[in-house]
Design a protein around this motif. Structure first.
Motif, short mmCIF file in Angstrom:
data_model
loop_
_atom_site.label_atom_id
_atom_site.label_comp_id
_atom_site.label_asym_id
_atom_site.label_seq_id
_atom_site.Cartn_x
_atom_site.Cartn_y
_atom_site.Cartn_z
N GLU A 120 11.82 5.51 -18.29
CA GLU A 120 12.12 5.16 -19.09
C GLU A 120 11.97 3.46 -19.39
OE1 GLU A 120 16.00 6.84 -21.76
OE2 GLU A 120 13.87 8.91 -21.40
N VAL A 121 11.76 2.89 -20.21
CA VAL A 121 11.58 0.94 -20.33
C VAL A 121 13.09 0.87 -21.08
CG1 VAL A 121 10.77 -0.30 -21.93
CG2 VAL A 121 9.30 0.83 -20.88
N ALA A 122 13.56 0.08 -20.28
CA ALA A 122 14.83 -0.41 -21.28
C ALA A 122 14.79 -0.75 -22.39
CB ALA A 122 15.06 -1.61 -19.99
N ALA A 123 15.45 -1.19 -23.48
CA ALA A 123 15.44 -1.51 -24.38
C ALA A 123 15.98 -2.90 -24.84
CB ALA A 123 17.19 -1.31 -24.97
N GLY A 124 14.05 -3.40 -25.97
CA GLY A 124 14.55 -4.97 -25.29
C GLY A 124 13.25 -5.12 -24.85
N VAL A 125 12.84 -4.30 -23.44
CA VAL A 125 11.25 -4.16 -22.53
C VAL A 125 10.25 -3.46 -24.37
CG1 VAL A 125 10.16 -4.08 -21.43
CG2 VAL A 125 11.97 -4.24 -20.61
N ARG A 126 9.29 -4.65 -24.35
CA ARG A 126 8.06 -4.68 -24.58
C ARG A 126 7.09 -3.73 -24.25
NH1 ARG A 126 3.43 -8.91 -27.88
NH2 ARG A 126 2.64 -7.04 -29.37
N VAL A 128 1.05 -1.25 0.14
CA VAL A 128 0.29 0.69 0.19
C VAL A 128 0.73 1.69 -0.15
CG1 VAL A 128 -1.29 1.25 1.54
CG2 VAL A 128 -1.89 -0.94 1.12
N LEU A 129 0.47 2.12 -0.97
CA LEU A 129 1.50 2.78 -1.11
C LEU A 129 0.63 4.40 -1.04
CD1 LEU A 129 3.34 2.19 -4.32
CD2 LEU A 129 3.93 1.67 -1.94
N GLN A 130 1.20 5.13 0.80
CA GLN A 130 -0.02 6.16 0.98
C GLN A 130 0.43 7.47 0.52
OE1 GLN A 130 -0.20 5.90 4.90
NE2 GLN A 130 -1.45 4.34 4.67
N LYS A 131 1.45 8.06 -0.74
CA LYS A 131 1.15 9.08 -1.10
C LYS A 131 2.56 9.60 -2.38
CE LYS A 131 3.66 10.78 3.45
NZ LYS A 131 4.60 10.94 4.60
N GLY A 132 2.03 9.49 -3.78
CA GLY A 132 2.52 10.50 -4.66
C GLY A 132 3.54 9.86 -4.83
N GLU A 133 4.82 10.70 -4.12
CA GLU A 133 5.97 10.36 -4.52
C GLU A 133 6.51 9.14 -4.33
OE1 GLU A 133 5.09 12.56 -0.27
OE2 GLU A 133 4.24 12.98 -2.53
N GLU A 134 5.31 8.72 -3.52
CA GLU A 134 6.19 6.78 -3.21
C GLU A 134 5.71 6.07 -4.29
OE1 GLU A 134 4.82 6.17 1.72
OE2 GLU A 134 3.76 5.70 0.57
N THR A 135 4.46 6.61 -4.60
CA THR A 135 4.04 5.95 -6.24
C THR A 135 4.69 5.97 -7.17
OG1 THR A 135 2.12 5.54 -5.63
CG2 THR A 135 2.34 5.86 -7.41
N ALA A 136 5.02 7.19 -7.51
CA ALA A 136 6.23 7.65 -8.95
C ALA A 136 7.82 6.65 -7.86
CB ALA A 136 6.76 9.75 -8.23
N ALA A 137 8.06 6.55 -6.88
CA ALA A 137 9.59 6.12 -6.87
C ALA A 137 8.59 4.54 -7.46
CB ALA A 137 9.97 6.20 -5.90
N ARG A 138 7.97 3.64 -6.31
CA ARG A 138 8.01 2.79 -6.68
C ARG A 138 7.19 2.26 -8.32
NH1 ARG A 138 9.05 -1.83 -6.52
NH2 ARG A 138 8.30 -3.35 -5.00
N TYR A 139 6.53 3.54 -9.28
CA TYR A 139 6.67 2.54 -10.26
C TYR A 139 7.77 3.38 -11.24
CZ TYR A 139 5.55 3.38 -15.23
OH TYR A 139 5.00 4.61 -16.68
N ALA A 140 9.09 3.85 -11.27
CA ALA A 140 9.95 4.36 -11.81
C ALA A 140 10.76 3.14 -11.58
CB ALA A 140 10.80 5.20 -11.12
N GLN A 141 11.04 2.19 -9.93
CA GLN A 141 11.92 0.94 -9.92
C GLN A 141 11.19 0.14 -10.64
OE1 GLN A 141 11.28 -0.80 -5.69
NE2 GLN A 141 13.20 -0.47 -5.53
N LEU A 142 9.58 -0.49 -11.05
CA LEU A 142 9.62 -1.45 -11.41
C LEU A 142 9.89 -1.56 -12.99
CD1 LEU A 142 6.32 -1.72 -9.01
CD2 LEU A 142 7.96 -2.95 -9.25
N LEU A 143 9.99 -0.31 -13.66
CA LEU A 143 9.89 -0.32 -14.90
C LEU A 143 11.35 -0.37 -15.02
CD1 LEU A 143 8.12 1.08 -17.11
CD2 LEU A 143 9.20 3.30 -17.07
N ARG A 144 12.47 -0.06 -14.82
CA ARG A 144 13.61 -0.02 -14.50
C ARG A 144 14.13 -1.36 -14.48
NH1 ARG A 144 14.60 4.66 -11.66
NH2 ARG A 144 14.84 3.56 -9.78
#
Length: 336
Positions: free
Chosen positions: A160-166, A118-134
């Motif tokens: 950004e999405v890593a090279a080779g990721v669809r 559970v992510l309660q703050k916007g900055e937490e969501t942004a950071a977790r999204y970037a981490q999962l994307l990378r």
């Protein structure tokens, strides 16, 4: 004691008959138990038992004598005291509920943390999204709809999405007109991502490598927090939801592009150039001319010219006819 929620006296622990008897005594002079029983239409024994319960609750007073008589205590003070006791009992119950919940959470949270974050703050969501994307190395599935969350781009560069990721994205047509969605979609397609549009999306969603998923707690309030789902069964269900939406969405290609083939058995020749087909695809999703112009980086007049040329080639007089005939001839076909 039969206390039911239908009785207005239930909240202070009295049943329907006790409340009725109390109301009778409020408007009557002191009376013996026989008179009370006759007025209430019950036996003397039942009236006696009820009066004793009301006396224990300090709501009625027994006046000594032969025979004894019964009258009410001053309602404001007697009922006020009873209500105060009830409030105290409720407060103790609330404290007990909080202690039980704390104990439950202490045991359950470690048990479920590996399934859902559970992510309660916007900055937490942004950071977790970037981490999962990378960390994604195969594919990212994306459903995007308004309202969007804007971030400070100077301090938070777009991940950004890593090279080779669809990357496959479906945007809701209604919200595909603002700068945030257009820039995000353009960046994704520029990196080889695939884009489609749909008139309605069930929720916002990002699925990473079919092992994790990110979605909002409240789709209408991005600031209310987000969930990161790790449960295999839930992620699989969310990925299946994406695939269903993807199959029904309309392909869209932003910016200038080269001619793209349509599926076998699709459009007969001659067919319009690719830009006209792009305009028709976006028009088929319900987008207005201004939105199409912004999405493709062309003027509104150019959009209208492409629509007009398509109408002439098809022999259609209305936009509806243009869309229908273009679909029949395969001009809106997806990329193979």
């Amino acid at each position: 004691m039969d206390v039911t929620s239908d009785s207005p006296w239930a909240s202070i622990g009295l049943d329907w008959f006790e409340g009725q008897l109390l109301e009778h005594l409020v408007g009557s002079p002191p009376a013996d138990v026989v008179s009370v029983a006759q007025a209430a239409g019950v036996s003397t024994q039942e009236a006696e038992r009820t009066l004793q319960r009301l006396e224990e609750a300090s709501l009625v007073i027994r006046i000594a004598g032969r025979p004894a008589r019964w009258t009410v205590s001053p309602p404001r003070s007697s009922l006020g005291g009873l209500l105060a006791r009830r409030r105290t009992e409720l407060a103790r119950t609330e404290e007990l509920a909080e202690r039980l919940y704390a104990a439950y959470e202490a045991v359950s949270a470690p048990r479920t943390a590996h399934l859902v974050e559970v992510l309660q703050k916007g900055e937490e969501t942004a950071a977790r999204y970037a981490q999962l994307l990378r960390s994604s190395n195969a594919e990212v599935l994306h459903l995007a709809k308004p309202p969007y969350v804007t971030a400070d781009r100077a301090s938070s560069p777009a991940p950004e999405v890593a090279a080779g990721v669809r990357l496959r994205s479906v945007y809701e047509t209604e919200g595909f007109t603002d700068a945030v969605s257009l820039e995000t979609a353009s960046r994704g397609t520029a990196d080889g991502g695939e884009l489609r549009l749909a008139s309605h999306l069930p929720t916002k969603l990002v699925v990473f490598d079919r092992t994790s998923a990110l979605l909002p707690v409240r789709p209408d309030r991005p600031t209310a927090g987000s969930l990161v789902v790790h449960s295999f069964a839930l992620v699989a269900a969310l990925a299946a939801l994406f695939e269903r939406v993807w199959d029904q969405a309309v392909p869209a290609f932003l910016g200038a592009g080269h001619d793209r083939p349509v599926p076998a058995g699709g459009a007969p020749t001659p067919r319009p150039d690719e830009r006209t087909r792009e305009v028709l695809r976006l028009m088929a999703t319900g987008m207005k001319d201004d939105a199409i112009a912004r999405a493709l980086g062309i003027s509104r007049r150019t959009v209208q010219k492409h629509v007009s040329d398509a109408g002439t080639a098809l022999g259609a007089k209305t936009r509806f006819q243009i869309g229908l005939l273009a679909a029949e001839r395969g001009w809106l076909g997806r990329r193979s």
